[in-house]
Scaffold this motif. Sequence first.
Motif, PDB file in Angstrom:
ATOM      1  N   ASN A 161       0.829  -1.206   0.000  1.00  0.00           N
ATOM      2  CA  ASN A 161       0.000   0.000   0.000  1.00  0.00           C
ATOM      3  C   ASN A 161       0.859   1.251   0.000  1.00  0.00           C
ATOM      4  N   GLN A 162       1.886   1.264   0.852  1.00  0.00           N
ATOM      5  CA  GLN A 162       2.761   2.430   0.938  1.00  0.00           C
ATOM      6  C   GLN A 162       3.560   2.634  -0.350  1.00  0.00           C
ATOM      7  N   LEU A 163       4.105   1.558  -0.886  1.00  0.00           N
ATOM      8  CA  LEU A 163       4.895   1.666  -2.118  1.00  0.00           C
ATOM      9  C   LEU A 163       4.031   2.106  -3.288  1.00  0.00           C
ATOM     10  N   ASN A 164       2.819   1.606  -3.343  1.00  0.00           N
ATOM     11  CA  ASN A 164       1.902   1.993  -4.417  1.00  0.00           C
ATOM     12  C   ASN A 164       1.597   3.488  -4.357  1.00  0.00           C
ATOM     13  N   GLN A 165       1.371   3.996  -3.153  1.00  0.00           N
ATOM     14  CA  GLN A 165       1.086   5.421  -3.000  1.00  0.00           C
ATOM     15  C   GLN A 165       2.293   6.289  -3.375  1.00  0.00           C
ATOM     16  N   LYS A 166       3.497   5.723  -3.256  1.00  0.00           N
ATOM     17  CA  LYS A 166       4.704   6.460  -3.615  1.00  0.00           C
ATOM     18  C   LYS A 166       5.001   6.399  -5.109  1.00  0.00           C
ATOM     19  N   GLY A 167       4.165   5.678  -5.870  1.00  0.00           N
ATOM     20  CA  GLY A 167       4.310   5.670  -7.320  1.00  0.00           C
ATOM     21  C   GLY A 167       4.932   4.434  -7.920  1.00  0.00           C
ATOM     22  N   ALA A 437       9.656  -0.907   5.873  1.00  0.00           N
ATOM     23  CA  ALA A 437      10.316  -1.517   4.720  1.00  0.00           C
ATOM     24  C   ALA A 437      10.024  -0.728   3.454  1.00  0.00           C
ATOM     25  N   ALA A 438       8.788  -0.262   3.310  1.00  0.00           N
ATOM     26  CA  ALA A 438       8.430   0.535   2.134  1.00  0.00           C
ATOM     27  C   ALA A 438       9.255   1.817   2.091  1.00  0.00           C
ATOM     28  N   ALA A 439       9.430   2.452   3.244  1.00  0.00           N
ATOM     29  CA  ALA A 439      10.241   3.676   3.299  1.00  0.00           C
ATOM     30  C   ALA A 439      11.694   3.375   2.956  1.00  0.00           C
ATOM     31  N   ASP A 440      12.195   2.236   3.441  1.00  0.00           N
ATOM     32  CA  ASP A 440      13.585   1.860   3.145  1.00  0.00           C
ATOM     33  C   ASP A 440      13.772   1.555   1.656  1.00  0.00           C
ATOM     34  N   ILE A 441      12.789   0.881   1.076  1.00  0.00           N
ATOM     35  CA  ILE A 441      12.858   0.574  -0.363  1.00  0.00           C
ATOM     36  C   ILE A 441      12.818   1.865  -1.182  1.00  0.00           C
ATOM     37  N   ASP A 442      11.953   2.780  -0.782  1.00  0.00           N
ATOM     38  CA  ASP A 442      11.856   4.062  -1.490  1.00  0.00           C
ATOM     39  C   ASP A 442      13.181   4.824  -1.424  1.00  0.00           C
ATOM     40  N   LYS A 443      13.798   4.800  -0.247  1.00  0.00           N
ATOM     41  CA  LYS A 443      15.084   5.474  -0.067  1.00  0.00           C
ATOM     42  C   LYS A 443      16.148   4.821  -0.948  1.00  0.00           C
ATOM     43  N   TYR A 444      16.137   3.498  -0.998  1.00  0.00           N
ATOM     44  CA  TYR A 444      17.129   2.770  -1.804  1.00  0.00           C
ATOM     45  C   TYR A 444      16.960   3.041  -3.292  1.00  0.00           C
ATOM     46  N   LEU A 445      15.700   2.998  -3.745  1.00  0.00           N
ATOM     47  CA  LEU A 445      15.454   3.163  -5.188  1.00  0.00           C
ATOM     48  C   LEU A 445      15.512   4.629  -5.621  1.00  0.00           C
ATOM     49  N   SER A 446      15.536   5.523  -4.648  1.00  0.00           N
ATOM     50  CA  SER A 446      15.602   6.959  -4.976  1.00  0.00           C
ATOM     51  C   SER A 446      17.034   7.486  -5.004  1.00  0.00           C
ATOM     52  N   LYS A 447      18.009   6.589  -4.761  1.00  0.00           N
ATOM     53  CA  LYS A 447      19.410   7.036  -4.768  1.00  0.00           C
ATOM     54  C   LYS A 447      19.778   7.556  -6.154  1.00  0.00           C
TER      55      LYS A 447
END
Length: 447
Positions: A161-167, A437-447
Motif C-alpha cells: 500500500n505504501q509503495l503503491n502510494q509512492k508511485g 520496509a516501504a520507506a527503506d525501499i523508497d530510499k534505496y530506489l531513490s538514490k
Amino acid sequence: MGNPRAFLTIPRQEAGYRPVHDRIADFGEVEQTLNSRDRKLQASRCMDCGVPFCHWACPLGNKQPEWQDALSKGKWEEAYKILAQTNDFPEFTGRICPALCEKSCVLKLSADAPVTIRENEAAIAEAAFREGYVKPNHAICRNGKKVAVIGAGPAGMAAANQLNQKGYEVTLFDKNEAAGGLLRYGIPNFKLNKAIIDRRLRFMEEEGIHFCMGTDVDVQHLPEGFDAYCICTGTPTARDLNIPGRELKGIYMALDMLSQQNRILAGMTFPKDQLVNAKGKKVLVIGGGDTGSDCIGTSNRQGAASVMQIEIMPQPPVGHNPATPWPQWPIVLKTTSSHEEGCKRRWCLTSNKFLGKNGRVCGVEVEEVEWQPNPEGGRPIMKPTGKVEVIEADLVLLAMGFLKPEQPKFAENVFVAGDAATGASLVVRAIAGGRKAAADIDKYLSK
C-alpha cells in the motif's frame, strides 16, 4: 480538547460482547458497538496529555490525542484522515489489536479506566467506509519502477500500500488463494469478519496493486523483472511438541483447525477424514496465548463436549503486576471472550507424553512444575515436581507459538519485514514493519 474535565464525569464504557448463548451459535463478530453519541463521549475522555504515552506505546506512532479530539467534536472525516496518516488498516487493528496504547494511557495509571482507544479507532474506520471518506487514489503518479512483495499478510499489504502510494508498480505474491495472511487464515471470523479484509483489498486493487495469489515464491529464486523485493512471508513454522505419542491421530497444530474453519466459512469443502472438528470431543489446548484462545472459541462453536487449556508458565496476577509497572505492557491474567464461553484453565503443567488407544489420542500425561528465580538472571528455571496426572482428551491442539524464521543473505535490493524479520508478533507491529520496509525501499530506489 473540547472538555478538559470529561474524564472526571464520564466513566469508561466498553461496547461489550454479544451474549454467550447467542454468539457461540455462529461465527459472527462477538464485539458490539456503541452509538455515535456514546462513542463521542468516550473520545472526550482523552486528556490530551503533554506527553502522550499512548503515542509512545503504539508501534505505528498513531496520533491518538489528535483524532480523539476530532471524534469528540463529531468530526469523523477529520478523525479518519489523522488516523490514516499512520495506520494503513485501522479497521483491522481496531478489532484485533491488544491496544498497547490503552495500557499506557494516563487514565490507566490514575483510575484503571483508560480511554477506549481501540474501540474508538474501529468506530472511526467503519464510519469512514460507511460515509465514503475512504476513496481510491486515482491520481498516483507512476515513477516507472517495479517492486515485488512476497507475502500478503498485514506486513506485505502495508508495504504494498505504501509503495503503491509512492508511485511504484507493486505486485503482491502469496501462496494462499486469497490475501490476508494470518488475518484471513489464522484469526477466527468471530474476531475479524473476512468481508472487512475483502473490502480493503478492493480499494487496493482499484488503486493499481497487482495481486498474484496461489503462487508459492521461493525467496532464494525471486521472480525477475523487479527493481526491489520485500519479503513478508511471516512465521510459517509452528512450534511442535515432540514427546512420546506425537504420531497418534487427533493431535493437530492450532492453525490446522483455525485455517480450515475459516476456509469452510469461505465456502471450501474438505473430505470427512481431513476435518479438524471438535464436535462431541474432549478438547485439550496446549498453550496459553491468543492462538490457544482462538482454538477455544472455535472448539466451542463446533460443539466440543469440554475444553481445557493448559500452560507451562505460572498464572499471572490479576489486575496489577508490580513486575511490569505502568506504562509497560502489564503481564496480568487475561480473560478473553473465548474463555468466557466455556473453558477450564490450568497453569504450571508440562506435557510428558500423549496416550493413545487404537491409534488415536485419548489423553495426555502432564506434570506439575515450579518456576524458580535464575541466579544468573533472565528466564526463571523450571523444576519438575513429580506430581503426574492424566488429562483425558480425544482432540489435542498445539498452540505454542511459532519459530523465528532464518533468512538467507539477500541482495541489497531485497528487504525483509513483519514476522519474517522479527519472529511472531502483533498485527500492529507487522503493519509498522511493512511501512518501514516501504520507506527503506523508497530510499534505496531513490538514490
